[in-house]
Design an enzyme around this catalytic site. Structure first.
Site, PDB file in Angstrom:
ATOM      1  N   GLY A   1       7.015  19.347  60.995  1.00  0.00           N
ATOM      2  CA  GLY A   1       5.960  18.603  60.317  1.00  0.00           C
ATOM      3  C   GLY A   1       5.178  19.493  59.380  1.00  0.00           C
ATOM      4  O   GLY A   1       5.410  20.702  59.288  1.00  0.00           O
ATOM      5  N   ASN A   2       4.226  18.917  58.696  1.00  0.00           N
ATOM      6  CA  ASN A   2       3.408  19.687  57.755  1.00  0.00           C
ATOM      7  C   ASN A   2       2.490  20.668  58.459  1.00  0.00           C
ATOM      8  O   ASN A   2       2.177  21.737  57.920  1.00  0.00           O
ATOM      9  CB  ASN A   2       2.582  18.729  56.885  1.00  0.00           C
TER      10      ASN A   2
ATOM     11  N   ALA B   1      12.530  12.037  56.518  1.00  0.00           N
ATOM     12  CA  ALA B   1      13.263  12.252  57.762  1.00  0.00           C
ATOM     13  C   ALA B   1      12.460  11.801  58.976  1.00  0.00           C
ATOM     14  O   ALA B   1      13.021  11.251  59.932  1.00  0.00           O
ATOM     15  CB  ALA B   1      13.638  13.731  57.891  1.00  0.00           C
ATOM     16  N   ASP B   2      11.142  12.035  58.956  1.00  0.00           N
ATOM     17  CA  ASP B   2      10.311  11.640  60.096  1.00  0.00           C
ATOM     18  C   ASP B   2      10.259  10.121  60.235  1.00  0.00           C
ATOM     19  O   ASP B   2      10.342   9.583  61.345  1.00  0.00           O
ATOM     20  CB  ASP B   2       8.898  12.225  59.970  1.00  0.00           C
TER      21      ASP B   2
ATOM     22  N   ASP C   1       2.548   6.482  62.848  1.00  0.00           N
ATOM     23  CA  ASP C   1       2.689   7.919  63.078  1.00  0.00           C
ATOM     24  C   ASP C   1       1.459   8.602  62.492  1.00  0.00           C
ATOM     25  O   ASP C   1       1.302   8.697  61.273  1.00  0.00           O
ATOM     26  CB  ASP C   1       3.965   8.424  62.403  1.00  0.00           C
TER      27      ASP C   1
ATOM     28  N   THR D   1      -0.815  14.623  59.979  1.00  0.00           N
ATOM     29  CA  THR D   1      -1.413  15.121  58.745  1.00  0.00           C
ATOM     30  C   THR D   1      -1.494  14.009  57.718  1.00  0.00           C
ATOM     31  O   THR D   1      -2.515  13.825  57.032  1.00  0.00           O
ATOM     32  CB  THR D   1      -0.580  16.297  58.192  1.00  0.00           C
TER      33      THR D   1
ATOM     34  N   THR E   1     -26.160  13.487  61.161  1.00  0.00           N
ATOM     35  CA  THR E   1     -25.026  13.695  60.252  1.00  0.00           C
ATOM     36  C   THR E   1     -23.700  13.769  60.996  1.00  0.00           C
ATOM     37  O   THR E   1     -22.709  13.130  60.607  1.00  0.00           O
ATOM     38  CB  THR E   1     -25.229  14.989  59.441  1.00  0.00           C
TER      39      THR E   1
END
Length: 258
Positions: free
Chosen positions: A8-9, A108-109, A129, A132, A184
């Site tokens: 993965g990334n 591919a994923d 999925d 990222t 915040t």
């Protein structure tokens, strides 16, 4: 046994199967600066940690959305188990009817999760999925992969926000105490976590409207647990869906070769 590798990334996920049983999984960081030898050393450590004899592994398959890392990982796999891995890409037999404009565009994923969802879950279905990048892959009632949705994952969204708004801090991925934040950090958590959950609920509602029927919703990916627990609809959580797709693809293609 079979070694499955999902590049993965952000992370690389390894899974070792004995027949259809997943014996263990492990994750390491995706780093384009590391060499095949460096990854090989780490993989050897992972196998040792999980008391897995590399000599019992007789097959390997790799999927990747990070081309800069693919060669190093394939080199590492070859060094560790002395087998050239199968790579998910053009020419691989999937058993999946890919009904998008250009089937070669399908990552591919997304291919792996769609193959797994076709074999495991009721149709029509939608695989969410959440990593990222967040993706939704849709299979219709006939099992055709008809397309999907891509949008920034929560980590990507947070980094963009922090990097472009000088006064906003980095935060953890915790559920806020309430929707309307009183400070915040809680306000950011509300927007990040509850916003992602609302987006997912809303997009799946639109998918069902377009299909004209309800879908089986399946969640996978590193951030899936953080998000779906805040959704209004029910999900099947399947954290190893990509690895399962890799196993199925390997079996399909080794049977063809035989």
């Amino acid at each position: 046994m079979l070694l499955t590798v999902d590049i993965g990334n952000t992370n690389i996920t390894l899974g070792v199967y004995e027949d259809k049983s997943l014996k263990f999984t492990a994750r390491t960081a995706t780093d384009a600066d590391r060499t095949g030898d460096q990854y090989a050393v780490e993989f050897m450590g992972i196998f040792a940690l999980n008391k897995c004899d590399v000599n019992t592994i007789d097959g390997a398959i790799v999927s990747s959305v990070a081309p800069a890392v693919t060669n190093a990982i394939c080199s590492a796999v070859s060094k560790v188990i002395n087998i050239e891995p199968m790579i998910v890409g053009p020419g691989i037999k999937t058993g999946l009817n890919i009904a998008i404009n250009d089937p070669a565009e399908l990552g591919a994923d997304l291919l792996c999760v769609s193959v797994a969802a076709l074999n495991k879950y009721p149709l029509p279905n939608a695989v969410c999925d959440l990593g990222t990048a967040s993706t939704i892959s849709v299979l219709d009632k006939d099992g055709r992969m008809i397309g999907g949705i891509i949008y920034p994952g929560i980590r990507t969204s947070l980094m963009a926000l922090v990097n472009n708004a000088a006064l906003l801090p980095q935060i953890s991925y915790e559920k806020p105490k309430q929707v309307v934040g009183r400070n915040t950090i809680d306000s950011m958590r509300s927007g990040l976590i509850l916003g992602a959950a609302s987006l997912l609920d809303g997009m799946l509602e639109r998918v069902e409207e377009e299909l004209g029927m309800p879908v089986t919703a399946i969640a996978t990916g590193g951030f899936s647990g953080d998000i779906i627990r805040n959704c209004k609809r029910d999900f099947i959580l399947d954290e190893n869906l990509v690895l399962e797709g890799l196993r199925i693809l390997y079996e399909k293609n080794t049977k063809i070769r035989k």
